[in-house]
Design a protein around this motif. Structure first.
Motif, PDB file in Angstrom:
ATOM      1  N   GLU B  80       6.915   2.700 -17.727  1.00  0.00           N
ATOM      2  CA  GLU B  80       7.286   1.359 -18.176  1.00  0.00           C
ATOM      3  C   GLU B  80       6.857   0.352 -17.125  1.00  0.00           C
ATOM      4  O   GLU B  80       6.896   0.622 -15.938  1.00  0.00           O
ATOM      5  N   ALA B  81       6.508  -0.806 -17.579  1.00  0.00           N
ATOM      6  CA  ALA B  81       6.087  -1.851 -16.646  1.00  0.00           C
ATOM      7  C   ALA B  81       7.288  -2.313 -15.844  1.00  0.00           C
ATOM      8  O   ALA B  81       8.257  -2.816 -16.405  1.00  0.00           O
ATOM      9  N   THR B  82       7.240  -2.103 -14.564  1.00  0.00           N
ATOM     10  CA  THR B  82       8.344  -2.562 -13.714  1.00  0.00           C
ATOM     11  C   THR B  82       8.244  -4.066 -13.559  1.00  0.00           C
ATOM     12  O   THR B  82       7.147  -4.631 -13.595  1.00  0.00           O
ATOM     13  N   PRO B  83       9.360  -4.733 -13.401  1.00  0.00           N
ATOM     14  CA  PRO B  83       9.294  -6.184 -13.211  1.00  0.00           C
ATOM     15  C   PRO B  83       8.578  -6.510 -11.906  1.00  0.00           C
ATOM     16  O   PRO B  83       8.539  -5.712 -10.986  1.00  0.00           O
ATOM     17  N   ARG B  84       7.980  -7.675 -11.886  1.00  0.00           N
ATOM     18  CA  ARG B  84       7.194  -8.090 -10.738  1.00  0.00           C
ATOM     19  C   ARG B  84       8.091  -8.124  -9.505  1.00  0.00           C
ATOM     20  O   ARG B  84       9.074  -8.832  -9.478  1.00  0.00           O
ATOM     21  N   GLU B  85       7.741  -7.321  -8.512  1.00  0.00           N
ATOM     22  CA  GLU B  85       8.575  -7.268  -7.314  1.00  0.00           C
ATOM     23  C   GLU B  85       8.430  -8.554  -6.525  1.00  0.00           C
ATOM     24  O   GLU B  85       7.340  -9.090  -6.395  1.00  0.00           O
ATOM     25  N   PRO B  86       9.518  -9.074  -5.973  1.00  0.00           N
ATOM     26  CA  PRO B  86       9.397 -10.296  -5.187  1.00  0.00           C
ATOM     27  C   PRO B  86       8.623 -10.025  -3.902  1.00  0.00           C
ATOM     28  O   PRO B  86       8.607  -8.908  -3.398  1.00  0.00           O
ATOM     29  N   LEU B  87       7.977 -11.068  -3.390  1.00  0.00           N
ATOM     30  CA  LEU B  87       7.151 -10.893  -2.203  1.00  0.00           C
ATOM     31  C   LEU B  87       8.063 -10.795  -0.993  1.00  0.00           C
ATOM     32  O   LEU B  87       8.265 -11.753  -0.267  1.00  0.00           O
ATOM     33  N   SER B  88       8.624  -9.588  -0.790  1.00  0.00           N
ATOM     34  CA  SER B  88       9.556  -9.431   0.318  1.00  0.00           C
ATOM     35  C   SER B  88       8.785  -9.336   1.626  1.00  0.00           C
ATOM     36  O   SER B  88       7.549  -9.302   1.652  1.00  0.00           O
ATOM     37  N   ALA B  89       9.549  -9.293   2.715  1.00  0.00           N
ATOM     38  CA  ALA B  89       8.912  -9.227   4.024  1.00  0.00           C
ATOM     39  C   ALA B  89       8.129  -7.934   4.178  1.00  0.00           C
ATOM     40  O   ALA B  89       7.060  -7.904   4.794  1.00  0.00           O
ATOM     41  N   GLN B  90       8.653  -6.841   3.592  1.00  0.00           N
ATOM     42  CA  GLN B  90       7.955  -5.562   3.752  1.00  0.00           C
ATOM     43  C   GLN B  90       6.581  -5.609   3.100  1.00  0.00           C
ATOM     44  O   GLN B  90       5.598  -5.140   3.658  1.00  0.00           O
ATOM     45  N   ARG B  91       6.498  -6.212   1.900  1.00  0.00           N
ATOM     46  CA  ARG B  91       5.192  -6.263   1.229  1.00  0.00           C
ATOM     47  C   ARG B  91       4.241  -7.142   2.004  1.00  0.00           C
ATOM     48  O   ARG B  91       3.048  -6.841   2.123  1.00  0.00           O
ATOM     49  N   PHE B  92       4.761  -8.270   2.545  1.00  0.00           N
ATOM     50  CA  PHE B  92       3.879  -9.163   3.288  1.00  0.00           C
ATOM     51  C   PHE B  92       3.305  -8.450   4.499  1.00  0.00           C
ATOM     52  O   PHE B  92       2.097  -8.502   4.771  1.00  0.00           O
ATOM     53  N   PHE B  93       4.183  -7.742   5.241  1.00  0.00           N
ATOM     54  CA  PHE B  93       3.684  -7.061   6.436  1.00  0.00           C
ATOM     55  C   PHE B  93       2.789  -5.888   6.063  1.00  0.00           C
ATOM     56  O   PHE B  93       1.866  -5.552   6.799  1.00  0.00           O
ATOM     57  N   GLY B  94       3.065  -5.273   4.901  1.00  0.00           N
ATOM     58  CA  GLY B  94       2.186  -4.196   4.452  1.00  0.00           C
ATOM     59  C   GLY B  94       0.768  -4.701   4.236  1.00  0.00           C
ATOM     60  O   GLY B  94      -0.205  -4.121   4.716  1.00  0.00           O
ATOM     61  N   PHE B  95       0.631  -5.821   3.509  1.00  0.00           N
ATOM     62  CA  PHE B  95      -0.703  -6.380   3.282  1.00  0.00           C
ATOM     63  C   PHE B  95      -1.326  -6.867   4.572  1.00  0.00           C
ATOM     64  O   PHE B  95      -2.540  -6.749   4.786  1.00  0.00           O
ATOM     65  N   LEU B  96      -0.484  -7.418   5.469  1.00  0.00           N
ATOM     66  CA  LEU B  96      -1.023  -7.916   6.736  1.00  0.00           C
ATOM     67  C   LEU B  96      -1.609  -6.788   7.551  1.00  0.00           C
ATOM     68  O   LEU B  96      -2.716  -6.898   8.098  1.00  0.00           O
TER      69      LEU B  96
END
Lengths: 100, 169
Positions: B80-96
């Motif tokens: 199922e399509a999960t709802p769009r996860e908010p841009l938390s600090a973990q995701r930001f640092f992951g992309f960084l």
């Protein structure tokens, strides 16, 4: 003939995309898929070097990497299924305690 | 020249589908995009004159591993399509950190001159004998010990998966 650096850049890009997937996604299955993407990026680098250094050993190593990846996928998916049986979730943020 | 066209098609599609694997919300779409990536990588193996590895890639990765993934995805209803996860600090640092790793990887190609001892399996030699024969010869002559160990490893994986998958009575 396409120079070696082109293949290495593609391999590096795919590897970094896999790393980003492991670090940012929360579903255990998508994390596992990103790990497979990283393995494939390494395989691509191995085959590119195998052609550029005129050796067949790179392709033999890719053969072994694929065998190990297949074994890892079988056992890893079994683990994920067992975890799902007990916790009813594949969200890794919620699977943060070994036993409660 | 036609080789370059094919290479750029395969490379761009592989990278784009790779990005779609990690960004799409529906896990089943991610699995199908990953199959597309595997096919593009198999195409690049053919361009590198590694036809046996390309065939094994399609059979093992796209044909067995991804089918297993899709089975598990369907079993766990993780599609199922999960709802769009908010841009938390973990995701930001992951992309960084992924971006920093990308910078380092691209810098490597300018700074490091990777040299090795070239062997004698030139492209002409591989084309003359065929890559399957050469890989088989290397597997059974120089790599016979890892070959046998990998067969034991596969047995371990089978036993482990069956033991883990049993219902606890």
């Amino acid at each position: 003939m396409i120079p070696l650096s082109h293949y290495l850049i593609v391999s590096g890009l795919l590897f970094v995309i896999g790393v980003a997937g492991v670090l940012t996604r929360r579903s255990a299955l998508v994390i596992f898929m990103s790990v497979e993407l990283m393995l494939n990026a390494a395989n691509l680098a191995l085959v590119a070097f195998s052609r550029s250094l005129h050796s067949i050993d790179g392709q033999v190593f890719v053969f072994f990497v694929m065998a190990v990846a297949a074994a890892e996928v079988a056992v890893g998916l079994a683990i994920i299924i067992v975890i799902f049986r007990n916790r009813e979730t594949t969200n890794v943020d919620e699977i943060n305690l070994m036993k409660w | 020249m036609i080789e370059q066209v094919f290479f750029y098609i395969f490379a761009v599609v592989a990278v784009v589908t790779g990005l779609l694997v990690i960004t799409h919300r529906n896990a089943i779409y991610s699995a199908l995009f990953l199959v597309g990536t595997f096919f593009c990588i198999a195409g690049m193996y053919v361009l590198l004159n590694a036809q046996f590895v390309a065939a094994v890639q399609v059979i093992v990765y796209a044909g067995a591993i991804m089918v297993l993934f899709l089975f598990v995805l369907m079993l766990l209803s993780a599609g199922e399509a999960t709802p769009r996860e908010p841009l938390s600090a973990q995701r930001f640092f992951g992309f960084l950190f992924a971006a920093l790793l990308l910078l380092q990887t691209l810098m490597l190609f300018h700074v490091v001159r990777a040299t090795g001892q070239p062997g004698e399996m030139t492209q002409e030699a591989v084309r003359r004998t065929g890559s399957s024969e050469l890989i088989g010869e290397a597997l059974f002559k120089n790599f016979i010990y890892p070959f046998e160990v990998v067969s034991i490893l596969l047995l371990l994986a089978i036993v482990g998966a069956v033991v883990l998958g049993r219902k606890r009575s």
